[in-house]
Design an enzyme around this catalytic site. Sequence first.
Site, PDB file in Angstrom:
ATOM      1  N   TYR A   8       0.832  -1.211   0.000  1.00 20.98           N
ATOM      2  CA  TYR A   8       0.000   0.000   0.000  1.00 20.98           C
ATOM      3  C   TYR A   8       0.863   1.255   0.000  1.00 20.98           C
ATOM      4  O   TYR A   8       0.677   2.144   0.839  1.00 20.98           O
ATOM      5  CB  TYR A   8      -0.894   0.028   1.252  1.00 20.98           C
ATOM      6  CG  TYR A   8      -1.669  -1.231   1.519  1.00 20.98           C
ATOM      7  CD1 TYR A   8      -2.662  -1.653   0.624  1.00 20.98           C
ATOM      8  CD2 TYR A   8      -1.426  -2.003   2.638  1.00 20.98           C
ATOM      9  CE1 TYR A   8      -3.386  -2.810   0.870  1.00 20.98           C
ATOM     10  CE2 TYR A   8      -2.155  -3.164   2.889  1.00 20.98           C
ATOM     11  CZ  TYR A   8      -3.127  -3.552   2.005  1.00 20.98           C
ATOM     12  OH  TYR A   8      -3.841  -4.694   2.255  1.00 20.98           O
ATOM     13  N   TYR A 136     -14.177  -5.044   4.099  1.00 23.16           N
ATOM     14  CA  TYR A 136     -12.830  -5.420   3.668  1.00 23.16           C
ATOM     15  C   TYR A 136     -12.663  -6.919   3.912  1.00 23.16           C
ATOM     16  O   TYR A 136     -12.863  -7.385   5.039  1.00 23.16           O
ATOM     17  CB  TYR A 136     -11.736  -4.650   4.437  1.00 23.16           C
ATOM     18  CG  TYR A 136     -10.364  -5.158   4.067  1.00 23.16           C
ATOM     19  CD1 TYR A 136      -9.780  -4.772   2.854  1.00 23.16           C
ATOM     20  CD2 TYR A 136      -9.687  -6.074   4.859  1.00 23.16           C
ATOM     21  CE1 TYR A 136      -8.550  -5.284   2.468  1.00 23.16           C
ATOM     22  CE2 TYR A 136      -8.459  -6.590   4.472  1.00 23.16           C
ATOM     23  CZ  TYR A 136      -7.896  -6.186   3.282  1.00 23.16           C
ATOM     24  OH  TYR A 136      -6.683  -6.697   2.887  1.00 23.16           O
ATOM     25  N   ASP A 230     -16.826 -13.316   8.287  1.00 24.32           N
ATOM     26  CA  ASP A 230     -15.383 -13.082   8.213  1.00 24.32           C
ATOM     27  C   ASP A 230     -14.952 -12.487   9.554  1.00 24.32           C
ATOM     28  O   ASP A 230     -15.095 -11.294   9.790  1.00 24.32           O
ATOM     29  CB  ASP A 230     -15.077 -12.136   7.047  1.00 24.32           C
ATOM     30  CG  ASP A 230     -13.578 -11.822   6.942  1.00 24.32           C
ATOM     31  OD1 ASP A 230     -12.825 -12.179   7.869  1.00 24.32           O
ATOM     32  OD2 ASP A 230     -13.185 -11.201   5.930  1.00 24.32           O
ATOM     33  N   LYS A 264      -5.490 -13.539  11.496  1.00 25.27           N
ATOM     34  CA  LYS A 264      -4.888 -12.502  12.349  1.00 25.27           C
ATOM     35  C   LYS A 264      -4.487 -13.026  13.733  1.00 25.27           C
ATOM     36  O   LYS A 264      -3.412 -13.578  13.879  1.00 25.27           O
ATOM     37  CB  LYS A 264      -5.804 -11.289  12.402  1.00 25.27           C
ATOM     38  CG  LYS A 264      -5.798 -10.547  11.052  1.00 25.27           C
ATOM     39  CD  LYS A 264      -6.295  -9.115  11.150  1.00 25.27           C
ATOM     40  CE  LYS A 264      -5.904  -8.303   9.934  1.00 25.27           C
ATOM     41  NZ  LYS A 264      -6.833  -8.359   8.812  1.00 25.27           N
TER      42      LYS A 264
HETATM   43  C1  LIG Z   1      -6.950  -8.776   7.409  1.00 27.32           C
HETATM   44  C2  LIG Z   1      -8.260  -9.245   6.923  1.00 27.32           C
HETATM   45  C3  LIG Z   1      -8.365 -10.151   5.857  1.00 27.32           C
HETATM   46  C4  LIG Z   1      -7.174 -10.614   5.066  1.00 27.32           C
HETATM   47  O1  LIG Z   1      -6.244 -11.306   5.843  1.00 27.32           O
HETATM   48  P1  LIG Z   1      -4.704 -11.415   5.330  1.00 27.32           P
HETATM   49  O2  LIG Z   1      -4.089 -12.347   6.323  1.00 27.32           O
HETATM   50  O3  LIG Z   1      -4.171 -10.038   5.362  1.00 27.32           O
HETATM   51  O4  LIG Z   1      -4.748 -11.980   3.960  1.00 27.32           O
HETATM   52  C5  LIG Z   1      -9.631 -10.581   5.494  1.00 27.32           C
HETATM   53  N1  LIG Z   1     -10.722 -10.163   6.148  1.00 27.32           N
HETATM   54  C6  LIG Z   1     -10.657  -9.302   7.180  1.00 27.32           C
HETATM   55  C7  LIG Z   1     -11.911  -8.897   7.883  1.00 27.32           C
HETATM   56  C8  LIG Z   1      -9.421  -8.800   7.598  1.00 27.32           C
HETATM   57  O5  LIG Z   1      -9.372  -7.924   8.594  1.00 27.32           O
END
Ligand SMILES: *Cc1c(COP(=O)(O)O)cnc(C)c1O
Length: 419
Positions: A8, A136, A230, A264
């Site tokens: 980025y 996102y 997610d 994460k």
């Molecule tokens: C960070 C994130 C992703 C992507 O995860 P990466 O390990 O960076 O590929 C997908 N969805 C959400 C909600 C995120 O915060």
Amino acid sequence: MSTVWRPYCQMQTAPLPTSIVAAEGVEIVTDHGQRLIDGLASWWSVCHGYQHPHLVEAIRRQAGQLSHVMFGGITHEPAETLAERLAELLPGDLNHVFFSDSGSVAVEVAMKMAIGFHRRQGQPERRRFLAFHHAYHGDTTGAMSLCDPDRSMHASYGDAILPQLHSPVPSDTASIERFDRLLEQQAGQLAAVVLEPLIQGAGGMRFHAPEDVARIKSACEQHGVLLIADEIATGFYRTGKRFAIDGCGTPEEPLVPDIICLGKALTGGMTTQAATVARSHVFEAFLSEKASDAFMHGPTFMANPIACAAANASLDVFDQEERSEDAKRIHDAFVSRLPEARSWPGVVDVRTRGAVGVIEVRQLPDSETMRKLAMQHDVWLRPFGNCIYSTPPLVIEDPQLHQVCDAMLAIAKYRSPKM
Ligand SMILES: *Cc1c(COP(=O)(O)O)cnc(C)c1O
């Protein structure tokens, strides 16, 4: 010219990155020896702080015994144990764990599971997705198609991105009506609705209510559309509960999405690992006598033993230490400090949810100014879009938390001559 191509980042104009040589507790240490409180927990991941001794020891032990082995036709104890433990912690029959190496891939896996589910049910036309404004879901092309089309990277890729549907999160009468109508009209072509429950992260740091999640879930059920939660950012106590969905149902009637994505903080931020966990009906749709009905996916480093050992150790720490109390404490500190900025010129909104604090402004100073302001307070922050935000390690202590708030407020207060 830089040899490393950074994320980025306009490589022609960006200042040199901050060089970090070590980390401990909630601090990262620069090559000049400055200790910075990490206000972001390295992008929401380092929940127990850096170099937590239990996690370090687990990795050391696992690296000495079995650092990696392919997962095709092979299994190992750290992966089996982790899958069992995740299934135990997740509500309902979210019992089938598919490991991958990053959050974006976990989202790709969820999308492929949803498409594959409907194909095996004789509905191959159900192959599109509905996601939300300010969403996102990752940077790979499939996951990217789910991100908010107006506030993400869509513009720079044009037609290369899969066309999906996007809707506001249904939360008032008008948006609920519109969402219901959209779902009713489009259900025939939809594989799944994809949502970051309660907290939308990198697409704008927006919050919505548990009732909104419950409403989306029941609309999905009504139309035979899968719900993908997610929880890559929200999982593991960022919202105060173990998972955000735990705050959206009741103990008698938990809210159980069809598929959930974790990443994460899954390994306590020690190394990369993600998981896509499916309910039984999704898993069972892929069972048959035909090899061609199998789920066709398998990252080289999936279920890496070191990553699984780190994740297992992180779950041990969650059992031993009170992270939901920590999230509450962080929330209280943000609530007591950040609203002061509400009346300041240029501040649009101040909001907090769980262990997340956000000051939204009309316009941020340039990134070098923001880095300097934060570093003057011995804090690491990296605002984006119009948001100054903090997602600190959950173990952060109150004086450190106030230091983070000081830095956030200093950035919000800063007026450059040009602004
Ligand atoms: C960070 C994130 C992703 C992507 O995860 P990466 O390990 O960076 O590929 C997908 N969805 C959400 C909600 C995120 O915060």
